[in-house]
Design a protein around this motif. Sequence first.
Motif, PDB file in Angstrom:
ATOM      1  N   LEU A   3      51.717  92.971  31.232  1.00 53.93           N
ATOM      2  CA  LEU A   3      51.612  92.251  32.498  1.00 53.93           C
ATOM      3  C   LEU A   3      50.193  92.350  33.056  1.00 53.93           C
ATOM      4  N   ASN A   4      49.608  93.529  32.983  1.00 56.41           N
ATOM      5  CA  ASN A   4      48.225  93.707  33.444  1.00 56.41           C
ATOM      6  C   ASN A   4      47.269  92.850  32.637  1.00 56.41           C
ATOM      7  N   ALA A  14      43.726  88.272  32.532  1.00 60.75           N
ATOM      8  CA  ALA A  14      43.285  87.025  31.895  1.00 60.75           C
ATOM      9  C   ALA A  14      43.284  85.878  32.894  1.00 60.75           C
ATOM     10  N   LEU A  15      44.314  85.803  33.746  1.00 63.06           N
ATOM     11  CA  LEU A  15      44.364  84.743  34.755  1.00 63.06           C
ATOM     12  C   LEU A  15      43.219  84.876  35.753  1.00 63.06           C
ATOM     13  N   TRP A  16      42.965  86.079  36.236  1.00 70.61           N
ATOM     14  CA  TRP A  16      41.891  86.289  37.210  1.00 70.61           C
ATOM     15  C   TRP A  16      40.521  85.993  36.627  1.00 70.61           C
TER      16      TRP A  16
END
Length: 159
Positions: free
Chosen positions: A5-6, A11-13
């Motif tokens: 999840l991290n 990756a999104l940020w």
Amino acid sequence: MARELNTVVDALWANPMLWIPISAMAGVQLFKFIYEWIREGDFDLHVLVRTGGMPSSHSAMVTSLATAVGLREGLDSALFAVSTVFALIVMYDARGVRQESGKQARVVNQIVRELFSGQPISEQELKELLGHTPTEVIVGAILGFVYTLLVLPYFAGGR
């Protein structure tokens, strides 16, 4: 599970192809809010999520996305073609379909007011400002394009 999840969140940020278009849209909405506040003297937070008005935040966002993809992936890439076609559809819809829906809402609201004149109406009026004029769409697109040209180079591997 937490590690995966991290990784996804990180990756999104770290994805400028996501955040540059979103920040272009948010910046345009913020501009509309400040402009309305100064012009009308009304501190109305609903302006931040309202559709319509000058310039088009939808156009700014999708043009920013297509510009970022074109600069990152190349103007001859399939991804640039997809993002450009997507941008054109969104801008056409913002100008055409949603503006026509707004015109129809004005007519329906007028008919309801005339038919029920002097009588209580429990129905809420239809929203009339849905779409954009061609100028609002073009200005939004120009802002999205210029914003992305200015911001993307500051991200690692921006070009």
